[in-house]
Write a protein that holds these residues in place. Structure first.
Motif, PDB file in Angstrom:
ATOM      1  N   SER A  51       0.673  -1.293  -0.023  1.00  0.00           N
ATOM      2  CA  SER A  51      -0.080   0.022   0.000  1.00  0.00           C
ATOM      3  C   SER A  51       0.986   1.254   0.017  1.00  0.00           C
ATOM      4  CB  SER A  51      -0.880  -0.125   1.226  1.00  0.00           C
ATOM      5  OG  SER A  51      -1.690  -0.919   1.262  1.00  0.00           O
ATOM      6  N   PHE A  52       1.824   1.170   0.844  1.00  0.00           N
ATOM      7  CA  PHE A  52       2.720   2.471   0.688  1.00  0.00           C
ATOM      8  C   PHE A  52       3.327   2.752  -0.528  1.00  0.00           C
ATOM      9  CE2 PHE A  52       7.223   4.097   0.998  1.00  0.00           C
ATOM     10  CZ  PHE A  52       6.932   5.277   1.796  1.00  0.00           C
ATOM     11  N   SER A  53       3.839   1.522  -1.130  1.00  0.00           N
ATOM     12  CA  SER A  53       4.551   1.893  -2.400  1.00  0.00           C
ATOM     13  C   SER A  53       3.684   2.220  -3.425  1.00  0.00           C
ATOM     14  CB  SER A  53       5.253   0.463  -2.913  1.00  0.00           C
ATOM     15  OG  SER A  53       6.267  -0.008  -1.901  1.00  0.00           O
ATOM     16  N   TYR A  54       2.298   1.771  -3.595  1.00  0.00           N
ATOM     17  CA  TYR A  54       1.457   2.036  -4.491  1.00  0.00           C
ATOM     18  C   TYR A  54       0.927   3.691  -4.321  1.00  0.00           C
ATOM     19  CZ  TYR A  54      -3.196   2.494  -6.610  1.00  0.00           C
ATOM     20  OH  TYR A  54      -4.180   2.938  -7.533  1.00  0.00           O
ATOM     21  N   TYR A  55       0.899   4.118  -3.054  1.00  0.00           N
ATOM     22  CA  TYR A  55       0.098   5.424  -2.849  1.00  0.00           C
ATOM     23  C   TYR A  55       1.525   6.376  -2.881  1.00  0.00           C
ATOM     24  CZ  TYR A  55      -4.465   3.685  -1.646  1.00  0.00           C
ATOM     25  OH  TYR A  55      -5.650   3.114  -1.595  1.00  0.00           O
ATOM     26  N   LEU A  64       5.751  -5.305  -7.173  1.00  0.00           N
ATOM     27  CA  LEU A  64       4.606  -5.920  -7.853  1.00  0.00           C
ATOM     28  C   LEU A  64       4.565  -7.291  -6.984  1.00  0.00           C
ATOM     29  CD1 LEU A  64       2.712  -6.814 -10.153  1.00  0.00           C
ATOM     30  CD2 LEU A  64       4.881  -7.733 -11.405  1.00  0.00           C
ATOM     31  N   GLU A  65       5.858  -7.857  -6.122  1.00  0.00           N
ATOM     32  CA  GLU A  65       5.533  -8.952  -5.444  1.00  0.00           C
ATOM     33  C   GLU A  65       4.586  -8.815  -4.435  1.00  0.00           C
ATOM     34  OE1 GLU A  65       9.591  -7.127  -3.956  1.00  0.00           O
ATOM     35  OE2 GLU A  65       8.259  -7.162  -5.909  1.00  0.00           O
ATOM     36  N   TYR A  66       4.437  -7.736  -3.778  1.00  0.00           N
ATOM     37  CA  TYR A  66       3.469  -7.609  -2.880  1.00  0.00           C
ATOM     38  C   TYR A  66       1.937  -7.875  -2.970  1.00  0.00           C
ATOM     39  CZ  TYR A  66       7.435  -6.234   0.104  1.00  0.00           C
ATOM     40  OH  TYR A  66       8.577  -6.169   0.688  1.00  0.00           O
ATOM     41  N   PRO A  67       1.446  -7.302  -4.148  1.00  0.00           N
ATOM     42  CA  PRO A  67      -0.047  -7.429  -4.462  1.00  0.00           C
ATOM     43  C   PRO A  67      -0.022  -9.109  -4.880  1.00  0.00           C
ATOM     44  CG  PRO A  67       1.036  -6.072  -6.233  1.00  0.00           C
ATOM     45  CD  PRO A  67       2.111  -6.038  -5.013  1.00  0.00           C
ATOM     46  N   VAL A  68       0.882  -9.506  -5.621  1.00  0.00           N
ATOM     47  CA  VAL A  68       1.098 -11.084  -5.814  1.00  0.00           C
ATOM     48  C   VAL A  68       0.981 -11.726  -4.907  1.00  0.00           C
ATOM     49  CG1 VAL A  68       2.285 -12.782  -6.953  1.00  0.00           C
ATOM     50  CG2 VAL A  68       1.997 -10.694  -8.141  1.00  0.00           C
ATOM     51  N   LEU A  69       1.879 -11.631  -3.906  1.00  0.00           N
ATOM     52  CA  LEU A  69       1.865 -12.480  -2.756  1.00  0.00           C
ATOM     53  C   LEU A  69       0.583 -12.068  -1.768  1.00  0.00           C
ATOM     54  CD1 LEU A  69       5.604 -11.922  -1.471  1.00  0.00           C
ATOM     55  CD2 LEU A  69       4.694 -14.044  -2.113  1.00  0.00           C
ATOM     56  N   LEU A  70       0.229 -11.033  -1.736  1.00  0.00           N
ATOM     57  CA  LEU A  70      -1.074 -10.579  -1.003  1.00  0.00           C
ATOM     58  C   LEU A  70      -2.364 -11.682  -1.456  1.00  0.00           C
ATOM     59  CD1 LEU A  70      -1.822  -8.803   1.464  1.00  0.00           C
ATOM     60  CD2 LEU A  70      -2.524  -7.178  -0.470  1.00  0.00           C
ATOM     61  N   VAL A  71      -2.510 -11.580  -2.681  1.00  0.00           N
ATOM     62  CA  VAL A  71      -3.695 -12.674  -3.057  1.00  0.00           C
ATOM     63  C   VAL A  71      -3.486 -14.006  -2.754  1.00  0.00           C
ATOM     64  CG1 VAL A  71      -4.529 -13.667  -5.307  1.00  0.00           C
ATOM     65  CG2 VAL A  71      -4.135 -11.192  -5.197  1.00  0.00           C
ATOM     66  N   GLN A  72      -2.169 -14.629  -2.867  1.00  0.00           N
ATOM     67  CA  GLN A  72      -1.786 -16.059  -2.200  1.00  0.00           C
ATOM     68  C   GLN A  72      -2.091 -16.124  -0.676  1.00  0.00           C
ATOM     69  OE1 GLN A  72       1.559 -17.608  -4.395  1.00  0.00           O
ATOM     70  NE2 GLN A  72       1.616 -15.678  -5.260  1.00  0.00           N
ATOM     71  N   ILE A  73      -1.615 -15.151   0.096  1.00  0.00           N
ATOM     72  CA  ILE A  73      -1.748 -15.198   1.378  1.00  0.00           C
ATOM     73  C   ILE A  73      -2.993 -14.776   1.963  1.00  0.00           C
ATOM     74  CG2 ILE A  73      -1.254 -12.649   2.153  1.00  0.00           C
ATOM     75  CD1 ILE A  73       0.330 -15.729   3.866  1.00  0.00           C
ATOM     76  N   GLN A 100      -6.759  -1.373   6.830  1.00  0.00           N
ATOM     77  CA  GLN A 100      -5.170  -0.800   6.872  1.00  0.00           C
ATOM     78  C   GLN A 100      -4.802  -0.499   5.561  1.00  0.00           C
ATOM     79  OE1 GLN A 100      -2.769  -4.162   7.921  1.00  0.00           O
ATOM     80  NE2 GLN A 100      -0.906  -3.176   7.498  1.00  0.00           N
ATOM     81  N   GLY A 101      -4.820  -1.226   4.668  1.00  0.00           N
ATOM     82  CA  GLY A 101      -4.337  -0.674   3.233  1.00  0.00           C
ATOM     83  C   GLY A 101      -5.005   0.419   2.763  1.00  0.00           C
ATOM     84  N   TYR A 102      -6.096   0.790   2.925  1.00  0.00           N
ATOM     85  CA  TYR A 102      -6.730   2.030   2.382  1.00  0.00           C
ATOM     86  C   TYR A 102      -6.194   3.135   3.150  1.00  0.00           C
ATOM     87  CZ  TYR A 102     -10.383   5.552   1.384  1.00  0.00           C
ATOM     88  OH  TYR A 102     -11.001   6.533   1.179  1.00  0.00           O
ATOM     89  N   SER A 103      -5.794   3.116   4.280  1.00  0.00           N
ATOM     90  CA  SER A 103      -5.348   3.938   5.455  1.00  0.00           C
ATOM     91  C   SER A 103      -4.160   4.746   4.754  1.00  0.00           C
ATOM     92  CB  SER A 103      -5.133   3.619   6.658  1.00  0.00           C
ATOM     93  OG  SER A 103      -4.008   2.918   6.764  1.00  0.00           O
TER      94      SER A 103
END
Length: 202
Positions: A51-55, A64-73, A100-103
């Motif tokens: 979220s930090f990197s995106y915003y 990119l690894e974070y959204p990819v890993l997020l879906v799996q976790i 948390q992510g939206y914040s």
């Protein structure tokens, strides 16, 4: 050239990093030795950094690894709830992480960096929780070595990439270093507590 290779090595394993764990849990329908606390702590860290990197407008290939890993976790969290018959607990935690992510879309950068800074401790606790669960159960039969190996490769590559390109906050680099060490620790625990296969004598 080297930087491009490292970026690919940082992202590519993440597309399947958690898949071995998902398949193993689905096959055994058993969560013994798998730490739900570790899953939650990983979720916290992935949501924080992603979220930090995106915003902050970082190049997508840098995180990119974070959204990819997020879906799996998230899938692991839901699967854990299904197997342990505690689905509502998983749903509630996922709602918390969504908030948390939206914040990160409205909190000041210095506060966001403070939250990112907690990843160092949280990431360490996540790996400690998983090692503890393995030791307590006395077996690592339901924990995938391959999943943590993929994470180890991805974190090592991303850390090297950030150092070479001089991109990213120092605290994020530290988080990757902790991730490398932590994943190595879990792999060692999985190896030590691997199930002993007894071969029948003919």
């Amino acid at each position: 050239m080297l930087l491009n290779i490292l970026n690919i090595m940082a992202v590519a394993p993440c597309f399947v990093a958690k898949v071995p764990q998902i398949l193993l849990m689905a096959k055994t329908q058993n969560v013994r030795g798998v730490s739900f606390e570790s899953v939650l702590l990983d979720l916290f860290c992935y949501v924080n950094t992603g979220s930090f990197s995106y915003y902050q407008g970082y190049p997508i290939f840098q995180y990119l690894e974070y959204p990819v890993l997020l879906v799996q976790i998230i899938f692991i969290c839901l699967l854990y709830g299904h197997i342990s018959s505690r689905r509502m607990r998983s749903y509630m935690w996922l709602i918390v992480f969504l908030v948390q992510g939206y914040s990160f879309s409205f909190i000041p950068k210095h506060i966001a960096l403070t939250l990112i800074g907690t990843n160092t401790v949280i990431g360490t606790l996540s790996k400690v929780a998983q090692i503890s669960a393995i030791v307590k159960s006395g077996t690592s039969g339901n924990v995938s070595f391959t999943a943590y190996f993929f994470n180890f490769i991805a974190s090592s590559s991303r850390l090297s990439s950030m150092i070479l390109s001089e991109i990213g906050e120092q605290i994020i680099r530290l988080n990757f270093l902790i991730s490398v060490i932590g994943n190595a620790g879990v792999m060692l625990a999985i190896f030590i507590y691997r199930p002993v296969v007894h071969h029948k004598k003919e």
